[in-house]
Design a protein around this motif. Sequence first.
Motif, PDB file in Angstrom:
ATOM      1  N   GLU A   1      -7.116  -1.843 -10.032  1.00  0.00           N
ATOM      2  CA  GLU A   1      -5.893  -1.115  -9.068  1.00  0.00           C
ATOM      3  C   GLU A   1      -6.205   0.588  -9.411  1.00  0.00           C
ATOM      4  OE1 GLU A   1      -0.920  -0.466  -8.761  1.00  0.00           O
ATOM      5  OE2 GLU A   1      -2.264  -2.220 -10.219  1.00  0.00           O
TER       6      GLU A   1
ATOM      7  N   THR B   1      -4.733   3.991  -7.743  1.00  0.00           N
ATOM      8  CA  THR B   1      -3.640   4.562  -6.756  1.00  0.00           C
ATOM      9  C   THR B   1      -3.861   6.008  -6.706  1.00  0.00           C
ATOM     10  OG1 THR B   1      -2.186   2.710  -7.262  1.00  0.00           O
ATOM     11  CG2 THR B   1      -1.287   4.635  -6.577  1.00  0.00           C
TER      12      THR B   1
ATOM     13  N   ALA C   1       2.017   6.609  -1.439  1.00  0.00           N
ATOM     14  CA  ALA C   1       0.869   5.913  -2.370  1.00  0.00           C
ATOM     15  C   ALA C   1      -0.026   4.875  -2.041  1.00  0.00           C
ATOM     16  CB  ALA C   1       1.841   5.334  -3.514  1.00  0.00           C
TER      17      ALA C   1
ATOM     18  N   THR D   1      -2.948   2.603  -2.476  1.00  0.00           N
ATOM     19  CA  THR D   1      -3.786   1.694  -3.445  1.00  0.00           C
ATOM     20  C   THR D   1      -4.822   0.915  -3.226  1.00  0.00           C
ATOM     21  OG1 THR D   1      -1.413   1.663  -4.587  1.00  0.00           O
ATOM     22  CG2 THR D   1      -3.054  -0.009  -5.212  1.00  0.00           C
TER      23      THR D   1
ATOM     24  N   TRP E   1      -7.260  -2.011  -4.083  1.00  0.00           N
ATOM     25  CA  TRP E   1      -7.443  -3.256  -5.033  1.00  0.00           C
ATOM     26  C   TRP E   1      -8.751  -3.659  -4.635  1.00  0.00           C
ATOM     27  CZ3 TRP E   1      -3.390  -4.870  -8.214  1.00  0.00           C
ATOM     28  CH2 TRP E   1      -2.110  -4.322  -7.679  1.00  0.00           C
TER      29      TRP E   1
END
Length: 447
Positions: free
Chosen positions: A367, A369, A432, A434, A436
């Motif tokens: 992850e 971010t 935000a 993010t 993955w």
Amino acid sequence: MGAPRWRREWRGLSLTASLLAITLLILIADFAANSLMFERARTFVVNSEEVAHAAEHLVVARRVLAAEVPDRRPAIARQLSTNRVRISWHPRRRVVDSLTGLPSLRDEIVRAQRELATTDLRLVLVPLSRGGGMAGSVLLPDGSELEFRSRRMVSWSLNWDLLLRFSLPSLIFFAVAWWLVRTSIAPLQRLVTAMRQVGTDDMVLLPEAGQSEVRQLIRAFNRMHERIRQLLANRTQTLLAVGHDLRTPLARLQLRVDGANLDEQTREEMGEDIAEMSELLASLQAFVESGQESGPARAIDLAAMVRAQVDGAIDGGLDAVYIGPDTLEVLAHPAGLRRAIANLLQNAHRYAGSAEVSLRASGGWVELTVADRGPGIPTERLDDVRQPFTRLDAARGRNTRGMGLGLAIVDRVIQAEGGRLDLVNRAGGGLAATLWLPQRASTSNNS
């Protein structure tokens, strides 16, 4: 050497006809096997002690009932019943199911008590649904019937054995049917898998196999895929050619501006316009090439890459902080991933001036971010910004540079790596973003 004739004829059938043929074949085979097993079940052998006891009990009961008047026979029959054998009397002979007769067992009982040979002894197997065991009847001299039922002569173990023997053919034929159906629809399953790869470099043409409808479907799919691949190739080639060809006149224009007799302010403004056009062309080329990096993924230190990107953004004026491990190894294509991270940092720099970058691994995923305190994105437009050439002027300002390709590039790159991009507005303002990524390599974390 070609396929056998039966296989060619089988493939010539339609899918519906094939499934009907499989069903009919299984029904016929199952009926034949169960009929054979049922016929064999009529010849089983039981415990000789039980046979002798039942035969003796039957002879005694017949003699006693024959000596009594008809009115007393039902009560006497109940008295003659035991835990092993239950006796009943009927004034007339009743019809029995001859399909469940037990001729071999009847012969054994007659051999044990010869007196029963002239009594028209009948035996039937009681189904498990009615308690199992064996039932039968003999005639008294006046033509009335003595009926008996034994639960001990045919043991429960024998019944369970019969149940298994009757079920085994059905289970075998079910497995055969499953294999035949699976074989028939296997080309469809391969087609479903191939449809997920349409438009990617991993897509390959499927062999035309299976029933006639399936072959036609695969043939149409292969043609569609070829057209899509050609369209994508033409689009990519056209956009790259346009971007490349425009760089030359822009470079010449910059040289002429530098050599022209212009005041300083005009020269700076024209230079900024040329730089913006060059940046737009670079962004367009990056979008076209995003997610199309050739070659296999390789192990990269994602933490080192992120730290280098953050340090570069800080040198460019971004107020950024990195929170995460010193080392985090993943399998990915470095060029595209580096571009995606740079785009997120550039957005944070452009619209907020600061960024909080965090990296961690959890549950088989990595992850990453990038969070800022800018104006954010309207909730109803969070999905729109993934599309190319989308500008959110109300949120981002009308005078900002770019073609609206930054997040579209990030989204394409991450999808090509088997991951996803999440966009969430932060409480108190800001965005935000993010990334993955699947953690497909050994990871070592040194915080």
